[in-house]
Design an enzyme around this catalytic site. Structure first.
Site, PDB file in Angstrom:
ATOM      1  N   GLU A   1      40.987  39.822  31.712  1.00 49.28           N
ATOM      2  CA  GLU A   1      41.852  40.779  32.402  1.00 49.28           C
ATOM      3  C   GLU A   1      42.333  41.912  31.504  1.00 49.28           C
ATOM      4  O   GLU A   1      42.619  43.002  31.995  1.00 49.28           O
ATOM      5  CB  GLU A   1      43.039  40.088  33.087  1.00 49.28           C
ATOM      6  CG  GLU A   1      44.104  39.551  32.165  1.00 49.28           C
ATOM      7  CD  GLU A   1      45.270  38.911  32.916  1.00 49.28           C
ATOM      8  OE1 GLU A   1      45.664  39.403  33.970  1.00 49.28           O
ATOM      9  OE2 GLU A   1      45.787  37.895  32.408  1.00 49.28           O
TER      10      GLU A   1
ATOM     11  N   ARG B   1      54.080  47.133  38.359  1.00 43.32           N
ATOM     12  CA  ARG B   1      53.768  46.758  39.745  1.00 43.32           C
ATOM     13  C   ARG B   1      52.588  47.530  40.315  1.00 43.32           C
ATOM     14  O   ARG B   1      52.096  47.214  41.392  1.00 43.32           O
ATOM     15  CB  ARG B   1      54.983  47.032  40.620  1.00 43.32           C
ATOM     16  CG  ARG B   1      55.921  45.874  40.640  1.00 43.32           C
ATOM     17  CD  ARG B   1      56.933  46.064  41.722  1.00 43.32           C
ATOM     18  NE  ARG B   1      57.485  44.805  42.081  1.00 43.32           N
ATOM     19  CZ  ARG B   1      57.097  44.099  43.149  1.00 43.32           C
ATOM     20  NH1 ARG B   1      56.168  44.529  43.952  1.00 43.32           N
ATOM     21  NH2 ARG B   1      57.664  42.952  43.398  1.00 43.32           N
TER      22      ARG B   1
ATOM     23  N   HIS C   1      23.918  22.095  32.703  1.00 39.63           N
ATOM     24  CA  HIS C   1      23.445  22.094  34.090  1.00 39.63           C
ATOM     25  C   HIS C   1      23.220  23.512  34.603  1.00 39.63           C
ATOM     26  O   HIS C   1      23.175  23.734  35.805  1.00 39.63           O
ATOM     27  CB  HIS C   1      24.433  21.317  34.970  1.00 39.63           C
ATOM     28  CG  HIS C   1      24.566  19.886  34.543  1.00 39.63           C
ATOM     29  ND1 HIS C   1      23.584  18.952  34.803  1.00 39.63           N
ATOM     30  CD2 HIS C   1      25.507  19.254  33.821  1.00 39.63           C
ATOM     31  CE1 HIS C   1      23.942  17.783  34.272  1.00 39.63           C
ATOM     32  NE2 HIS C   1      25.106  17.950  33.665  1.00 39.63           N
TER      33      HIS C   1
ATOM     34  N   TRP D   1      50.113  50.786  43.884  1.00 42.65           N
ATOM     35  CA  TRP D   1      48.878  50.025  43.668  1.00 42.65           C
ATOM     36  C   TRP D   1      48.109  50.177  44.975  1.00 42.65           C
ATOM     37  O   TRP D   1      48.527  49.667  46.016  1.00 42.65           O
ATOM     38  CB  TRP D   1      49.199  48.561  43.382  1.00 42.65           C
ATOM     39  CG  TRP D   1      48.002  47.766  42.961  1.00 42.65           C
ATOM     40  CD1 TRP D   1      47.483  47.672  41.702  1.00 42.65           C
ATOM     41  CD2 TRP D   1      47.172  46.952  43.784  1.00 42.65           C
ATOM     42  NE1 TRP D   1      46.379  46.862  41.697  1.00 42.65           N
ATOM     43  CE2 TRP D   1      46.154  46.398  42.959  1.00 42.65           C
ATOM     44  CE3 TRP D   1      47.160  46.634  45.136  1.00 42.65           C
ATOM     45  CZ2 TRP D   1      45.167  45.550  43.444  1.00 42.65           C
ATOM     46  CZ3 TRP D   1      46.170  45.792  45.631  1.00 42.65           C
ATOM     47  CH2 TRP D   1      45.188  45.254  44.780  1.00 42.65           C
TER      48      TRP D   1
ATOM     49  N   CYS E   1      53.483  47.467  45.014  1.00 39.46           N
ATOM     50  CA  CYS E   1      54.012  48.739  44.513  1.00 39.46           C
ATOM     51  C   CYS E   1      55.446  48.564  44.042  1.00 39.46           C
ATOM     52  O   CYS E   1      56.133  47.639  44.449  1.00 39.46           O
ATOM     53  CB  CYS E   1      53.968  49.768  45.624  1.00 39.46           C
ATOM     54  SG  CYS E   1      52.347  49.890  46.386  1.00 39.46           S
TER      55      CYS E   1
ATOM     56  N   ASN F   1      56.148  49.356  50.264  1.00 42.86           N
ATOM     57  CA  ASN F   1      55.421  48.322  49.529  1.00 42.86           C
ATOM     58  C   ASN F   1      54.992  47.274  50.542  1.00 42.86           C
ATOM     59  O   ASN F   1      55.831  46.752  51.275  1.00 42.86           O
ATOM     60  CB  ASN F   1      56.344  47.697  48.470  1.00 42.86           C
ATOM     61  CG  ASN F   1      55.718  46.490  47.811  1.00 42.86           C
ATOM     62  OD1 ASN F   1      54.500  46.370  47.743  1.00 42.86           O
ATOM     63  ND2 ASN F   1      56.546  45.571  47.343  1.00 42.86           N
ATOM     64  N   GLY F   2      53.688  46.982  50.596  1.00 44.64           N
ATOM     65  CA  GLY F   2      53.208  45.978  51.550  1.00 44.64           C
ATOM     66  C   GLY F   2      51.998  46.509  52.297  1.00 44.64           C
ATOM     67  O   GLY F   2      51.380  47.495  51.878  1.00 44.64           O
TER      68      GLY F   2
ATOM     69  N   LYS G   1      51.424  43.541  38.459  1.00 45.95           N
ATOM     70  CA  LYS G   1      52.110  42.324  38.038  1.00 45.95           C
ATOM     71  C   LYS G   1      52.380  41.377  39.193  1.00 45.95           C
ATOM     72  O   LYS G   1      52.221  40.186  39.092  1.00 45.95           O
ATOM     73  CB  LYS G   1      53.422  42.723  37.353  1.00 45.95           C
ATOM     74  CG  LYS G   1      54.215  41.562  36.797  1.00 45.95           C
ATOM     75  CD  LYS G   1      53.516  40.970  35.595  1.00 45.95           C
ATOM     76  CE  LYS G   1      54.233  39.775  35.026  1.00 45.95           C
ATOM     77  NZ  LYS G   1      53.338  38.993  34.154  1.00 45.95           N
TER      78      LYS G   1
ATOM     79  N   LYS H   1      42.768  35.390  30.460  1.00 42.54           N
ATOM     80  CA  LYS H   1      43.491  36.332  29.588  1.00 42.54           C
ATOM     81  C   LYS H   1      42.525  37.338  28.999  1.00 42.54           C
ATOM     82  O   LYS H   1      42.777  38.536  29.011  1.00 42.54           O
ATOM     83  CB  LYS H   1      44.187  35.610  28.427  1.00 42.54           C
ATOM     84  CG  LYS H   1      45.515  34.959  28.629  1.00 42.54           C
ATOM     85  CD  LYS H   1      46.683  35.819  28.963  1.00 42.54           C
ATOM     86  CE  LYS H   1      46.715  36.170  30.424  1.00 42.54           C
ATOM     87  NZ  LYS H   1      47.324  35.282  31.338  1.00 42.54           N
TER      88      LYS H   1
ATOM     89  N   GLU I   1      42.566  29.414  31.423  1.00 40.54           N
ATOM     90  CA  GLU I   1      43.561  30.458  31.189  1.00 40.54           C
ATOM     91  C   GLU I   1      43.124  31.377  30.043  1.00 40.54           C
ATOM     92  O   GLU I   1      43.314  32.592  30.102  1.00 40.54           O
ATOM     93  CB  GLU I   1      44.925  29.811  30.904  1.00 40.54           C
ATOM     94  CG  GLU I   1      46.046  30.772  30.551  1.00 40.54           C
ATOM     95  CD  GLU I   1      46.342  31.833  31.608  1.00 40.54           C
ATOM     96  OE1 GLU I   1      45.801  31.761  32.727  1.00 40.54           O
ATOM     97  OE2 GLU I   1      47.095  32.758  31.279  1.00 40.54           O
TER      98      GLU I   1
END
Ligand code: M6R
Length: 606
Positions: A486, A27, A502, A75, A2, A99-100, A601, A483, A479
């Site tokens: 997301e 965040r 396979h 968040w 957050c 936050n946490g 983020k 990208k 990557e």
């Protein structure tokens, strides 16, 4: 995850908090809220599900002469996205943002018999209520008692109803930075929120309490309450760096900033054409004496590590292992005092990466952190730090941070080769001279962005996309897939091209987009065979090669050619290509490019 901001001073707090939260929204953006002392010294809380814009609207028409308050962008971890679960939380005399994660909140609920009082499902409200139980008029004593009860991570900013104009804060693991400025006292979870007011700040030390008043910011030891003096740091980021500057999205701006960020990260570390970490205080002995390298990171940063492995192992001829930080923590890692552990993190606050690094230190390994945010926890706790100089990265999707992490890793690879006798000075100089060619190559791909825009019409209507490649091409395909998924929500996966048959090739059918990269001369023919295999099953092939590569006319539906840099450096221009494909796919689907759903983020929870 957050975002947190607190302000006390002569300016209008409500406006400042909302502006600060808008800058911290990356965040978390499930809900936002503020609390402030009104002119009658009463605390008012306004909170709203949704983005900061919704909070701003909810605040309109509320005219206050407030000069002290706290703000939070959430968040969600514990409890759904509702107004009740939004911060700030109030309990008696206490108004708090957090936050946490408080891991023992169930036990605390029982111990303090809070069941009938709680109005939210959050761990944060439990902390607020416990703090209120302890509060007898002395914030220091109450905070000390609260902290003694908590397990987990936290950054708290707290208002006490009978202490107008004052903000108290304490943290464990979750970041907080603070500053006293010409405009008053500011505290925040991130530096970006302080930049409008100052470039000098300090990191709130763990085990200390901070008190902000309109005249001062003072830290105190949590046990003795004696005043302390944390070191002041400076940041050379400016406001422009944290603004869009005419770009429609931060992501596009940050893609454009890559060549500059590369120069800022590489050039100060070159001396007589050789990599030199003297100014970073990095002792060559850690490169010389290690018997293996272990790279630990999450997400994009971990993908940078995957690329580094493909470059370092053949060059150094020692094992280079890449481990996802959240897995590393719960393994019994095969590392020791002869292991160089390279930790990669843009934010320097990712909790899993931090915990993994702490574990590596317990094993006696040397730790070298590649970090973008100066003074962040990982940077402070690592044995050695190599800062990347990308400036603030605001878009949730990491772009420029990836390129500069790679740049740092390539410099390390070259330095290690030199000090371990794998490279002569001449060879190292050649490596670096060719390395610098990637900067104009990246510039060129940025200029050719319309090519990537054209590609996405063939991707955005497909539920799936596949990225294939071998060796280095595979490493950066990981990557590319991250990208795309997301920010466009298209299911995208990367596969080592030779592995498709396979199992995964069963998923290739008519018009399924396959982004195939083949930039490595030694395995080019093999890669082409794999492309042929998917083409034969109807795939829509977007092929990426170096200029001049010989490709059969019927193989690619779209063929993107990057400048012919040396094989081991192709990741740099290709990173731009893959980022732009993801960007335009998100745009094409009319999605929120900078703030994709469910993400934040900085991942400061496990
Ligand atoms: O701040 P960090 O580099 O430690 O963050 C690690 C990941 O959360 C991050 O790279 C994430 O995967 C990216 N934002 C994705 O684009």
């Amino acid at each position: 995850m957050c975002g947190i901001i607190g302000y006390t001073g002569p300016l209008e707090a409500k406006r400042l908090l909302i502006e600060g939260l808008a800058g911290l929204e990356y965040r978390g953006y499930d809900s936002a809220g503020i609390a402030f002392f009104r002119t009658d010294s009463k605390i008012q809380v306004i909170k709203q599900v949704g983005k900061v814009a919704a909070l701003k609207e909810a605040c309109e028409g509320i005219s206050v002469g407030s000069h002290c308050g706290i703000g939070h962008t959430r968040w969600a971890t514990h409890g759904g996205v509702t107004n009740e679960n939004a911060h700030p939380h109030q309990a008696g005399q206490v108004t708090l943002i957090h936050n946490g994660i408080i891991e023992n909140y169930h036990q605390l609920t029982e111990e303090f018999q809070l069941q009938d009082e709680l109005v939210s499902q959050t761990d944060s409200e439990v902390a607020a209520r416990v703090l209120d139980r302890f509060y007898q008029g002395d914030p220091f004593v109450a905070i000390q008692k609260l902290v003694g009860k908590l397990e987990g991570s936290y950054g708290f900013c707290i208002l006490f109803a009978d202490r107008p104009g004052e903000i108290y804060a304490v943290r464990s693991v979750s970041p907080l930075v603070a500053a006293y400025t010409h405009s008053g006292a500011v505290i925040a979870s991130d530096l970006t929120a302080l930049i409008p007011y100052t470039q000098s700040y300090f990191v709130v030390p763990e085990g200390e309490i901070v008190r902000l008043t309109p005249y001062k910011v003072q830290t105190y030891d949590l046990q003795t309450f004696a005043k302390t003096q944390p070191p002041v740091m400076t940041v050379n980021w400016n406001m422009d760096a944290a603004m869009k500057n005419g770009f429609p999205h931060f992501m596009l701006k940050e893609i454009h900033e890559q060549p500059e960020a590369m120069k800022n990260t590489i050039l100060p570390r070159l001396s007589k054409g050789l990599p030199d970490f003297t100014d970073d205080g990095i002792d060559d002995e850690i490169f010389r004496s290690c018997t293996q390298v272990h790279i630990i990171a999450c997400g994009t940063a971990m993908h940078a590590g995957m690329v580094a492995k493909t470059v370092m192992e053949p060059l150094l001829r020692i094992p280079v292992t890449v481990t996802i930080a959240s897995e590393f923590r719960y393994q019994q890692p095969l590392i020791d005092e002869h292991t160089l552990v390279i930790v990669i993190s843009q934010s320097g606050e990712t909790i899993d990466t931090l915990a993994a690094m702490r574990l590596a230190r317990e094993y006696g390994s040397q730790t070298l952190a590649i970090v973008n945010v100066k003074g962040s926890t990982i940077a402070r706790e690592s044995g050695y730090v190599l800062y990347t100089h990308a400036g603030p990265e605001i878009a949730v999707a990491s772009t420029k941070a990836y390129s500069v992490q790679l740049a740092a890793l390539y410099l390390i690879a070259c330095r290690m080769a030199l000090v371990r006798g794998k490279y002569t000075k001449e060879q190292a100089r050649t490596f670096l001279a060719e390395f610098l060619d990637v900067i104009p190559a990246m510039e060129e791909m940025i200029k050719r962005r319309e090519e990537m825009k054209a590609v996405v019409t063939h991707i955005i209507n497909s539920p799936d996309a596949f990225f294939i490649g071998r060796g280095l091409d595979y490493a950066f395909s990981l990557e590319g897939a991250l990208k795309l998924k997301e920010i466009s929500y298209i299911h995208a996966e990367a596969y080592a091209a030779g592995e498709l048959k396979h199992g995964t090739i069963a998923l290739i059918s008519d018009q399924v987009p396959v982004i195939a990269t083949a930039t490595q001369d030694n395995i080019f023919a093999k890669s082409m065979s794999n492309v042929r295999e998917v083409k034969a099953r109807g795939a829509f092939v977007i092929l990426i090669t170096k200029e001049g590569a010989k490709v059969d006319g019927d193989l690619a539906d779209i063929h993107i050619m990057i400048p012919a840099v040396r094989d081991i450096f192709t990741v740099f221009p290709i990173a731009v290509v893959l980022q732009l494909i993801a960007y335009y796919a998100s745009l094409g689907k009319n999605l929120d490019v900078d703030q994709p759903r469910n993400l934040a983020k900085s991942v400061t929870v496990e």
